[in-house]
Enzyme design. Structure first.
Site, PDB file in Angstrom:
ATOM      1  N   ARG A 112       0.825  -1.209   0.000  1.00  0.00           N
ATOM      2  CA  ARG A 112       0.000   0.000   0.000  1.00  0.00           C
ATOM      3  C   ARG A 112       0.860   1.259   0.000  1.00  0.00           C
ATOM      4  NH1 ARG A 112      -4.308  -0.040   4.545  1.00  0.00           N
ATOM      5  NH2 ARG A 112      -5.026   1.745   3.340  1.00  0.00           N
ATOM      6  N   GLU A 120       8.817  -8.564  -7.124  1.00  0.00           N
ATOM      7  CA  GLU A 120       8.515  -9.690  -6.244  1.00  0.00           C
ATOM      8  C   GLU A 120       8.821 -11.019  -6.921  1.00  0.00           C
ATOM      9  OE1 GLU A 120       4.810 -11.325  -3.447  1.00  0.00           O
ATOM     10  OE2 GLU A 120       4.514  -9.615  -4.793  1.00  0.00           O
ATOM     11  N   ALA A 123       5.585 -16.502  -8.582  1.00  0.00           N
ATOM     12  CA  ALA A 123       5.105 -17.882  -8.480  1.00  0.00           C
ATOM     13  C   ALA A 123       4.510 -18.371  -9.795  1.00  0.00           C
ATOM     14  CB  ALA A 123       4.071 -17.984  -7.361  1.00  0.00           C
ATOM     15  N   ARG A 124       4.524 -17.520 -10.828  1.00  0.00           N
ATOM     16  CA  ARG A 124       4.154 -17.992 -12.171  1.00  0.00           C
ATOM     17  C   ARG A 124       5.298 -18.786 -12.778  1.00  0.00           C
ATOM     18  NH1 ARG A 124       2.273 -13.728 -16.329  1.00  0.00           N
ATOM     19  NH2 ARG A 124       1.616 -15.661 -17.375  1.00  0.00           N
ATOM     20  N   ARG A 196      -0.863 -21.785  -7.690  1.00  0.00           N
ATOM     21  CA  ARG A 196      -0.537 -20.897  -6.569  1.00  0.00           C
ATOM     22  C   ARG A 196      -1.774 -20.334  -5.872  1.00  0.00           C
ATOM     23  NH1 ARG A 196       1.433 -15.254  -9.531  1.00  0.00           N
ATOM     24  NH2 ARG A 196      -0.205 -15.208 -11.100  1.00  0.00           N
ATOM     25  N   ASP A 212      13.254   5.997  -1.516  1.00  0.00           N
ATOM     26  CA  ASP A 212      14.111   7.078  -1.022  1.00  0.00           C
ATOM     27  C   ASP A 212      13.828   7.308   0.465  1.00  0.00           C
ATOM     28  OD1 ASP A 212      12.061   9.267  -0.650  1.00  0.00           O
ATOM     29  OD2 ASP A 212      11.823   8.972  -2.806  1.00  0.00           O
ATOM     30  N   HIS A 214      12.938   9.951   2.214  1.00  0.00           N
ATOM     31  CA  HIS A 214      11.715  10.668   2.574  1.00  0.00           C
ATOM     32  C   HIS A 214      10.536   9.712   2.686  1.00  0.00           C
ATOM     33  CE1 HIS A 214       8.277  13.316   2.502  1.00  0.00           C
ATOM     34  NE2 HIS A 214       7.913  12.861   1.326  1.00  0.00           N
ATOM     35  N   ARG A 223       4.517   2.347  10.280  1.00  0.00           N
ATOM     36  CA  ARG A 223       4.663   0.914  10.555  1.00  0.00           C
ATOM     37  C   ARG A 223       5.525   0.604  11.773  1.00  0.00           C
ATOM     38  NH1 ARG A 223       0.244  -0.823   8.029  1.00  0.00           N
ATOM     39  NH2 ARG A 223       0.230  -0.248   5.828  1.00  0.00           N
TER      40      ARG A 223
END
EC number: 2.1.1.148
Length: 302
Positions: A112, A120, A123-124, A196, A212, A214, A223
């Site tokens: 998000r 990433e 899984a294909r 999958r 970056d 910032h 988080r």
């Protein structure tokens, strides 16, 4: 295991062949480069590359703002000035690239933050490992009765054991089915991109994540907060260790003005002034909604 043997061999080769450079180097970050920090039961955070340091922030600010910042006498003071007044572009001069291994449900929260470059594990094309996040007993909690997106009291005894058994059994069964669908032993085998979809959200994925400073600070402000979900907060805490050593002056300012600071609205300022003047202020006379007033009192008291 957090790293595959191939990844460990690659890291060992990289650390065994350091190179001279004319780039700005952060000695604190060099200690972290390529060293994985273990997170959760199978996860990790590893610095793959970085650009810039505290000096890069200062350099960019002085080029950008010129005479406007000459009253700031030193680098630490300038960085604090930039943080205090929400200047963002100088902090964008520093970048970091991380290798992260994390459960899929954590990745879906993380993605998000749309201010990074992400690649990433696919899984294909590849088969995911049989690795699942199973919470430790001290992370297994009931639904909060006051917060719809939070946790309440810890599960204990038979209830905790029952839930853990369900998590482990479902994860194992789903992966067994995944392998069975992929198998070409006496059958064609289902395409990886279809097989999958049967996997649970607690299976581990991996990605390279570049951002970056910032935008990284924005990520950490949300988080690394105590109210963030535990499973993403521990990743933020691991990244915070790295940032603290990479840009210590910027981190000190961030910790002071963002992590340890409190934001107050114009109505809140008005209420504080009235309270300091001796006026009795209530939720009804504050102009705030009930939830906002509750937060205001929790922070500032009466």
């Amino acid at each position: 295991m957090p790293l595959t043997p191939e990844q460990e061999a690659e890291i060992a080769a990289l650390r065994a062949s350091p190179r001279a450079t004319l780039r700005a180097v952060s000695e604190g970050m060099e200690q972290h480069l390529h060293h994985p920090i273990e997170v959760l039961d199978h996860g990790l955070v590893r610095v793959v590359d970085y650009m810039g340091d505290d000096a890069a922030i200062v350099q960019a600010a002085r080029v950008s703002y010129g005479a406007g910042t000459k009253h700031v006498s030193n680098d630490a003071g300038l960085i604090r000035y930039l943080m205090r007044h929400w200047h963002s572009t100088p902090f964008e001069m520093c970048e970091i690239k991380l290798h992260v291994k994390l459960p899929v449900f954590v990745a879906r929260q993380w993605i998000r933050h749309r201010t990074a470059n992400v690649n990433e594990y696919s899984a294909r094309y590849s088969i995911l490992d049989r690795e699942f996040y199973i919470p430790a007993p001290d992370a297994l909690a009931a639904q909060s009765t006051t917060n719809n997106q939070g946790r309440g009291a810890l599960l204990e005894g038979a209830e905790a054991a029952r839930v853990l058994e369900i998590l482990k059994a479902d994860s194992t069964r789903a992966y067994d089915s995944y392998e069975a669908m992929l198998s070409q032993d006496g059958q064609q085998g289902l395409a990886r991109e279809l097989a999958r979809m049967n996997l649970p959200m607690n299976i581990y994925t991996q990605w390279y994540w570049k951002t970056d400073l910032h935008n990284l600070f924005h990520f950490l402000r949300l988080r690394a907060d105590p109210h963030a979900q535990y499973e993403i907060r521990v990743y933020a805490d691991a990244i915070a260790q790295v940032v603290r050593d990479w840009v210590p002056l910027a981190w000190e300012a961030f910790e002071d003005y963002r992590l340890g600071a409190v934001q107050i609205s114009a109505r809140g300022v008005d209420c504080l002034r009235r309270m300091l003047a001796g006026e009795e202020v209530t939720q009804e006379t504050s102009g705030m909604a009930k939830g906002e007033w509750r937060e205001f009192i929790a922070t500032w008291g009466r």
